[in-house]
Motif scaffolding. Structure first.
Motif, PDB file in Angstrom:
ATOM      1  N   ALA A  12       0.861  -1.187   0.000  1.00 33.12           N
ATOM      2  CA  ALA A  12       0.000   0.000   0.000  1.00 33.12           C
ATOM      3  C   ALA A  12       0.898   1.238   0.000  1.00 33.12           C
ATOM      4  N   TRP A  15       3.297   0.758   3.571  1.00 31.13           N
ATOM      5  CA  TRP A  15       3.193  -0.437   4.400  1.00 31.13           C
ATOM      6  C   TRP A  15       2.438  -1.498   3.601  1.00 31.13           C
ATOM      7  N   LEU A  17      -0.721  -4.399   3.295  1.00 28.70           N
ATOM      8  CA  LEU A  17      -2.038  -4.822   3.751  1.00 28.70           C
ATOM      9  C   LEU A  17      -2.065  -6.337   3.836  1.00 28.70           C
ATOM     10  N   SER A  71      -5.870  -0.390   6.159  1.00 27.08           N
ATOM     11  CA  SER A  71      -4.699   0.249   6.747  1.00 27.08           C
ATOM     12  C   SER A  71      -4.985   0.660   8.189  1.00 27.08           C
ATOM     13  N   SER A  76      -2.914  -5.559   9.079  1.00 27.68           N
ATOM     14  CA  SER A  76      -2.266  -4.679   8.114  1.00 27.68           C
ATOM     15  C   SER A  76      -1.368  -3.672   8.813  1.00 27.68           C
ATOM     16  N   GLY A  78       0.629   0.238   9.133  1.00 24.67           N
ATOM     17  CA  GLY A  78       0.198   1.617   9.330  1.00 24.67           C
ATOM     18  C   GLY A  78       0.116   1.968  10.800  1.00 24.67           C
ATOM     19  N   PHE A  88      -8.235   6.916   3.383  1.00 27.00           N
ATOM     20  CA  PHE A  88      -7.370   5.737   3.360  1.00 27.00           C
ATOM     21  C   PHE A  88      -8.169   4.491   3.006  1.00 27.00           C
ATOM     22  N   ASP A  92      -7.196   2.220  -0.136  1.00 23.35           N
ATOM     23  CA  ASP A  92      -6.813   0.817   0.045  1.00 23.35           C
ATOM     24  C   ASP A  92      -7.389  -0.057  -1.069  1.00 23.35           C
TER      25      ASP A  92
END
Length: 310
Positions: A12, A15, A17, A71, A76, A78, A88, A92
């Motif tokens: 993502a 970071w 997912l 996120s 996941s 974040g 967000f 995603d």
């Protein structure tokens, strides 16, 4: 990998997912399949209704389905954790599609989306601007921005925004984060506190008991990060931008979270030339999460809907 489920990660923003790929019976990597992105409710996770009910059923119907944790939530990445930010959440979905189109067994021209509760409105919003989504379904879809602007802010959004600003400044200066719990600890606590409104109580019954409880389903949010939700509207410009085929599923027992209201609104406003409204008579918002009869009503329309458009 367990039977017909592949546990993967999806890159993502900065970071990964965590996601589960639900694969069709007799899956063959040498073939290509239509795919569906399944978006979980607010405060939920991929192991709950978006995955273990709708993801599983749609995979059985022949689709590659990807259910993922948002996120800042579930497994996941974040930080900080427990952020529920519509921008967000919608972005995603596009990152998940970015991953799907790299898979040789996914037909990039036959990708759909489905969401439950808040995830339904997020999926609808994503379909307005990510044209890779060819058809979108919503089950008990709730416009989280509308809910934050109204009931979740005590119908005083400006006072709520002032409080959020004050809390965010305090946290930037080192104060402890304020984490808002959406639900009582369990159904008994809800009854004791007089919190028996239909949606609130049934949400507690789903998320706070063995019926649906999962470690990743935290049903909480950082208060200081909710300002964008107060000002967001999942259905903004639907009359122009929401042209993809749309299937809206709601129960006709309305509750405080407003899925029935939001479902009828987006069905009316959508520019889609091909749109369906499915009303599960006698059932509520949370019945459509996992109860056999209302889920059957939903899938009896969703499966042929995706079959037609994907």
């Amino acid at each position: 990998m367990t039977e017909n489920i592949k546990h993967i990660t999806v890159p993502a923003l900065a970071w990964d997912l965590a996601a589960d790929l639900y694969l069709p019976p007799g899956f063959d990597e040498g073939r290509t399949y239509p795919a569906i992105v399944s978006v979980h409710p607010v405060g939920s996770c991929k192991e709950q209704t978006s995955g273990n009910v709708y993801g599983k059923a749609l995979a059985q119907a022949g689709y590659v389905v990807i259910a993922y944790d948002a996120s800042f939530q579930g497994a996941s990445g974040g930080t900080p954790r427990s952020i529920e930010d519509p921008y967000f959440r919608v972005s995603d979905i596009s990152y998940v599609i970015d991953h799907l189109v790299t898979l040789p067994y996914v037909d990039a021209d036959r990708i759909g989306a489905i969401g439950v509760c808040g995830g339904g409105a997020y999926a609808i919003n994503a379909a307005m601007t990510d044209r890779r989504i060819k058809a979108v379904g919503s089950v008990s879809g709730v416009n989280f921005g509308r809910l934050m602007h109204e009931a979740f802010s005590g119908y005083d959004p400006l006072a709520t925004l002032d409080a959020i600003a004050e809390q965010r400044t305090a946290e930037a200066r080192g104060a402890a984060p304020r984490v808002n719990q959406f639900l009582p600890a369990d159904p008994a606590a809800a009854r004791e506190a007089g919190l028996t409104e239909l949606d609130l109580f049934e949400a507690t019954d789903y998320y706070r008991t063995d019926r649906g409880q999962q470690p990743g389903g935290r049903t909480e949010a950082l208060f200081a990060r909710q300002a964008t939700a107060v000002g967001w509207d999942a259905f903004h410009r639907a009359e122009v931008l929401l042209t993809r085929p749309l299937c809206v599923v709601v129960g006709d027992k309305p509750g405080a979270f407003g899925a029935y209201r939001d479902g009828l609104e987006i069905y009316r406003r959508a520019a889609s030339q091909d749109k369906e409204l499915v009303v599960a008579e006698g059932f509520s918002h949370y019945d459509l999460y996992d109860r056999a009869e209302p889920v059957r009503i939903a899938l009896d329309r969703l499966v042929p809907f995706y079959g037609k458009h994907l």
